[in-house]
Design a protein around this motif. Structure first.
Motif: not given
Length: 226
Positions: A198-207
């Motif tokens: 969830a934190e990665k989704y919040r910070l990144a531009d893509y996944y």
């Protein structure tokens, strides 16, 4: 397209180019057992993003080890070297993605918190050394991730401005480092950081969960959710 108008792509190593985080779980367990100390419950949260040198300094200070920094680093390198050569695997689709970058004349860099010895061994074992244009470890700069130093230094070596760099990272501290450097960041799925998704989704531009998603444009674009 994610790489449109990008002149360079910069990769983290562990958890981003290769599934290797399990190695450090094993090494840390062995290390603390040898020191006669219990394995700390939240160790990896405490050292997330630190350079190899910073991590050794942290271990010595917090656990009052009798070894110096170089001795601790040498011990870790010796235990991990064979595993990085023979047991780590490339993330799905990475080889095809690297080939695409080369075909499109997009520069390739690596910015890692790991040691140069282990990185070089990993690249050599997979015949990837020749396709990398610049390498920086966090030990080469003043501060490790989440500070932007290692990414800015890599961009400088590549002679590419930060806004034209795309970063691939697997943990929040690394994503933060790329963003603070003024770069676009794609988060990479990794079992080790699953609880931090969830934190990665919040910070990144893509996944992505697979680098082939960059090739076929099925990656997740998170920019509209900021």
């Amino acid at each position: 397209m994610m790489i449109e108008q990008k002149e360079a792509v910069i990769f983290d190593l562990d958890g981003t180019m290769t599934d290797s985080m399990w190695i450090w779980e094993e090494i840390d367990q062995d290390f603390f057992r040898q020191q006669g100390l219990p394995m700390p419950e939240h160790l990896h949260e405490e050292i997330e993003g630190m350079s190899f040198t910073e991590t050794a300094q942290y271990f010595i200070r917090k656990y009052q080890l009798s070894k110096n920094v170089e001795e601790v680093k040498e011990l870790w390198n010796r235990i991990a070297l064979d595993k990085y050569i023979h047991e780590t695997t490339l993330k799905p689709g990475l080889d095809e993605f690297l080939q695409l970058l080369k075909k499109q004349h997009i520069k390739i860099g690596i910015a890692t918190s790991n040691s140069r010895l282990l990185l070089d061994a990993f690249l050599d074992a997979r015949n990837l050394t020749g396709c990398i244009d610049a390498i920086t470890t966090s030990c080469d700069v003043n501060k490790g991730k989440p500070e932007p130093d290692v990414y800015l230094k890599t961009a400088e070596k590549l002679a590419v401005s930060p806004q034209h760099c795309l970063v691939f990272e697997d943990i929040p501290m690394g994503i933060l480092a790329g963003k603070r450097a003024g770069m676009t960041v794609c988060a990479v799925e990794d079992d080790y950081s699953a609880l931090l998704r969830a934190e990665k989704y919040r910070l990144a531009d893509y996944y992505i969960t697979d680098y082939r998603q960059v090739l076929d444009h099925t990656y997740e674009d998170l920019r509209g959710f900021k």
